[in-house]
Motif scaffolding. Structure first.
Motif, mmCIF file in Angstrom:
data_model
loop_
_atom_site.group_PDB
_atom_site.id
_atom_site.type_symbol
_atom_site.label_atom_id
_atom_site.label_comp_id
_atom_site.label_asym_id
_atom_site.label_seq_id
_atom_site.Cartn_x
_atom_site.Cartn_y
_atom_site.Cartn_z
ATOM 1 N N GLN A 160 12.869 -16.575 -3.235
ATOM 2 C CA GLN A 160 12.500 -15.649 -4.307
ATOM 3 C C GLN A 160 12.335 -14.211 -3.829
ATOM 4 O O GLN A 160 12.323 -13.292 -4.642
ATOM 5 N N THR A 161 12.262 -14.006 -2.525
ATOM 6 C CA THR A 161 12.127 -12.640 -2.015
ATOM 7 C C THR A 161 13.428 -11.859 -2.184
ATOM 8 O O THR A 161 13.431 -10.625 -2.090
ATOM 9 N N LEU A 201 15.464 -12.177 -4.958
ATOM 10 C CA LEU A 201 15.724 -11.936 -6.377
ATOM 11 C C LEU A 201 15.223 -10.554 -6.781
ATOM 12 O O LEU A 201 14.273 -10.052 -6.213
ATOM 13 N N PRO A 202 15.838 -9.911 -7.768
ATOM 14 C CA PRO A 202 16.923 -10.388 -8.637
ATOM 15 C C PRO A 202 18.318 -10.062 -8.130
ATOM 16 O O PRO A 202 19.314 -10.342 -8.797
ATOM 17 N N HIS A 203 18.420 -9.464 -6.958
ATOM 18 C CA HIS A 203 19.715 -8.969 -6.494
ATOM 19 C C HIS A 203 20.596 -10.048 -5.886
ATOM 20 O O HIS A 203 21.811 -9.920 -5.873
ATOM 21 N N GLU A 219 5.552 -4.743 -15.055
ATOM 22 C CA GLU A 219 6.186 -4.676 -13.742
ATOM 23 C C GLU A 219 5.470 -5.533 -12.691
ATOM 24 O O GLU A 219 6.092 -6.189 -11.861
ATOM 25 N N ARG A 230 3.975 -6.595 -5.852
ATOM 26 C CA ARG A 230 5.194 -7.340 -5.500
ATOM 27 C C ARG A 230 6.237 -7.358 -6.616
ATOM 28 O O ARG A 230 7.321 -7.903 -6.453
ATOM 29 N N ASN A 231 5.873 -6.773 -7.759
ATOM 30 C CA ASN A 231 6.849 -6.628 -8.856
ATOM 31 C C ASN A 231 7.445 -7.955 -9.342
ATOM 32 O O ASN A 231 8.634 -8.036 -9.650
ATOM 33 N N GLN A 232 6.602 -8.998 -9.461
ATOM 34 C CA GLN A 232 7.119 -10.287 -9.924
ATOM 35 C C GLN A 232 7.659 -10.213 -11.348
ATOM 36 O O GLN A 232 8.588 -10.931 -11.703
ATOM 37 N N ASN A 268 11.106 -8.391 -10.813
ATOM 38 C CA ASN A 268 12.036 -9.148 -9.970
ATOM 39 C C ASN A 268 12.338 -10.551 -10.494
ATOM 40 O O ASN A 268 13.452 -11.052 -10.301
ATOM 41 N N LEU A 269 11.352 -11.180 -11.119
ATOM 42 C CA LEU A 269 11.473 -12.596 -11.447
ATOM 43 C C LEU A 269 11.477 -12.879 -12.951
ATOM 44 O O LEU A 269 12.390 -13.515 -13.465
ATOM 45 N N TRP A 280 14.409 -11.324 -14.738
ATOM 46 C CA TRP A 280 15.616 -12.039 -14.297
ATOM 47 C C TRP A 280 15.755 -13.372 -15.020
ATOM 48 O O TRP A 280 16.847 -13.731 -15.485
#
Length: 209
Positions: free
Chosen positions: A10-11, A13-15, A180, A184-186, A189-190, A193
């Motif tokens: 998961q580190t 994501l989302p890229h 946001e 860690r912006n979960q 990022n998650l 996504w």
């Protein structure tokens, strides 16, 4: 036998969507400690399989008890981790050595399946509330989320996002406002996504707003 457990890192994501294999107790501890897996339910399931991976190395109770302590220290705040590891340690205490590994795998599978079922039921119950709101409102339902509580945080469905996923599949119009969630912006990022992959309209609220 090359037993392993596949996880999404998961580190990345989302890229980038990358599947990594956990093959040892140390791999499971590293994944939990470094947030390759996160979310209390998923951490609990990962730890259960971590115990199984440990048992492939040594099935003595002393070794597995030590493995349990190492896993619990990987993320002391994760309630499900301590619960799942303690459940396994308690169950295998008086079991013959040669039967322990198979039993631990069975317990890990059961913990995983029970988590999926629990999350699905959360979705079913939450769906009833969203259906009630939609039947009164007859227009798009706006929902605000915090952090990430989707299937990435569990094994499937998720907790807070489970009703949203189920409502979307019943064509109830929903717009999700995703905060946001620093540091860690979960959310970004998650959660965003997951929602994008489910085809659910969403807007990101950056913390500066």
């Amino acid at each position: 036998k090359d037993d392993h457990v596949n996880i999404i890192d998961q580190t990345l994501l989302p890229h980038q969507l990358e599947i990594k294999s956990l093959k040892t107790l140390e791999d499971a501890v590293f994944a939990i400690k470094n947030m390759h897996v996160r979310g209390a339910p998923l951490i609990g399931v990962t730890a259960a399989y971590g115990m199984y991976l440990a048992s492939k190395n040594d099935v003595t109770y002393e070794y597995l008890l030590n493995a349990a302590e190492i896993l619990k220290k990987a993320r002391p705040t994760a309630i499900n981790l301590t619960w799942s590891v303690n459940k396994i340690i308690t169950t295998i205490r008086n079991i013959e050595n040669n039967k322990r590994s198979k039993l631990i795998l069975s317990l890990a599978n059961r913990i995983r399946e029970e988590d999926i079922l629990a999350c699905s039921k959360i979705g079913d119950n939450g769906l009833l509330l969203l259906e009630e709101i939609y039947n009164k409102k007859k227009s798009t339902i706006n929902i605000l989320t915090h952090c990430n509580a989707g299937w990435l945080a569990t094994v499937d469905w998720g907790t807070a996002l489970s009703p949203i996923f189920k409502a979307n599949r019943k064509n109830i119009p929903i717009h999700v406002w995703v905060d946001e969630t620093r540091p860690r912006n979960q959310g970004f990022n998650l959660t965003a996504w997951e929602l994008i992959n489910e085809g659910i309209p969403n807007s990101l609220i950056v913390d500066n707003v």
